[in-house]
Design an enzyme around this catalytic site. Structure first.
Site, PDB file in Angstrom:
ATOM      1  CD  GLN A  64      30.550 -48.878  62.319  1.00 19.07           C
ATOM      2  OE1 GLN A  64      31.346 -49.609  61.740  1.00 19.07           O
ATOM      3  NE2 GLN A  64      30.823 -47.611  62.599  1.00 19.07           N
TER       4      GLN A  64
ATOM      5  CE  LYS B 199      34.682 -49.384  59.716  1.00 21.65           C
ATOM      6  NZ  LYS B 199      34.048 -49.181  61.032  1.00 21.65           N
TER       7      LYS B 199
ATOM      8  CG  ASP C 125      36.885 -50.951  66.597  1.00 20.35           C
ATOM      9  OD1 ASP C 125      37.503 -50.312  65.734  1.00 20.35           O
ATOM     10  OD2 ASP C 125      35.649 -51.035  66.659  1.00 20.35           O
TER      11      ASP C 125
END
Ligand code: NAD
Length: 295
Positions: A95, A51, A118
């Site tokens: 994460q 990412k 997210d």
């Protein structure tokens, strides 16, 4: 033979579009995404690296906050609060998975909704449920819809079956596919679903997000269906250096000949998830720096 939907190719197109968009902005600063990673889970290490690399290629700054496996919920939330208050941070990504002693739900809900790229907070999930276009939509479901659209798959009035009901994939994807304008008729299956094969065999679009290899076999797939494989599973493989290989939830060899279109693993949904994270980060930046974005 079916058309293989190339997630790498579509993701690269999206990266190029975002890069071109950012080059036109005359901002005082670049967009910035902050990654929070807890512990050294090898898959998480590699996802965050990937990412950060893509962010750099597009022109997005990234920061990495590495926390020890033993971090407490309070310490984690202090970091989130600091990033929430930092005007130079547009986007925050925690994460997953987090170690068992931490509450992912509380952590996700702690992220300011306008930085929650997210899309896992109850605020953004609620907005998605209300079909509010300002919602940050979870990256994997958003990536799946984007690849379906860009591959020319018809959704309106079609029957979509999703296997898996997680907050990360199945639930938001069901909302996305059934919303006005997409208009699929959606069925969500899960570990307690009866007659799974029979339900799946009616799908024009079949999406597997289970985490178990070969969950979808050829007899479960309608002739000409579009099959999207979300699963990422490590299986032992003597012929690779690492001793394992990645496979999805679909028995690709058996299922592919029956499909109209199918995604591979790797190189299908995975790169789309990263591309949507970048898209959400740029959207967050546009909200935070409207004067730069409009130049
Ligand atoms: P999860 O464990 O949270 O959910 C799995 C779902 O599968 C559950 O809803 C469960 O009810 C269902 N299920 C389990 N066994 C089943 C069975 N026998 N029949 C029918 N349903 C069954 O997992 P998740 O986080 O949603 O992830 C699912 C898979 O997708 C994993 O392999 C994960 O690694 C992968 N994933 C990939 C990406 C990507 O970017 N490609 C992103 C997220 C998740």
């Amino acid at each position: 033979m079916p058309e293989i939907i190339d997630g790498n190719l579509i993701a690269k197109q999206i990266h190029a579009e975002l890069k071109a968009k950012l080059e036109k902005f005359g901002g005082k600063r670049k967009p910035c995404v902050a990654f929070i990673r807890v512990g050294e889970d090898p898959a998480s290490v590699s996802y965050v690296k990937k990412k950060a690399r893509v962010a750099q290629e597009i022109g997005i700054d990234s920061r990495l906050h590495l926390l020890p496996e033993s971090v407490s919920q309070g310490e984690l939330e202090n970091i989130i609060d600091t990033l929430n208050a930092d005007d130079c941070v547009d986007a925050i990504l925690i994460q997953a998975p987090l170690p068992k002693h931490l509450s992912e739900r509380e952590a996700f809900n702690r992220v300011r909704p306008d930085k929650d790229v997210d899309g896992f907070s109850c605020a953004n999930l609620g907005l998605l449920c209300q079909e509010d276009s300002s919602a940050f939509v979870a990256c994997t479901p958003a990536g799946i819809l984007e690849m379906i659209k860009r591959s020319g798959v018809e959704t309106s009035g079609k029957r979509a079956v999703i296997i898996g009901r997680s907050i990360i994939v199945g639930k938001p994807l069901a909302l996305l596919l059934s919303k006005r304008g997409v208009d699929a008729t959606v069925t969500v299956c899960h570990s307690k679903s009866e007659n799974l094969g029979q339900v799946c065999s009616q799908a024009d679009i079949l999406i597997a997000a289970v985490g178990r290899p070969a969950t979808v076999t050829a007899d479960m797939v309608k002739e000409g269906a579009c099959v999207i494989d979300v699963g990422i599973n490590r299986v032992p493989c003597a012929s690779t250096k690492t001793g394992y290989k990645l496979v999805g939830d679909v028995d690709f060899e058996q299922v592919a000949p029956k499909c109209g279109k199918i995604t591979p693993v790797p190189g299908g949904v995975g790169p789309m998830t990263v591309a949507m994270l970048m898209k959400n980060t740029v959207a967050a930046y546009e909200r935070h720096m409207p004067e730069s974005a409009s130049k």
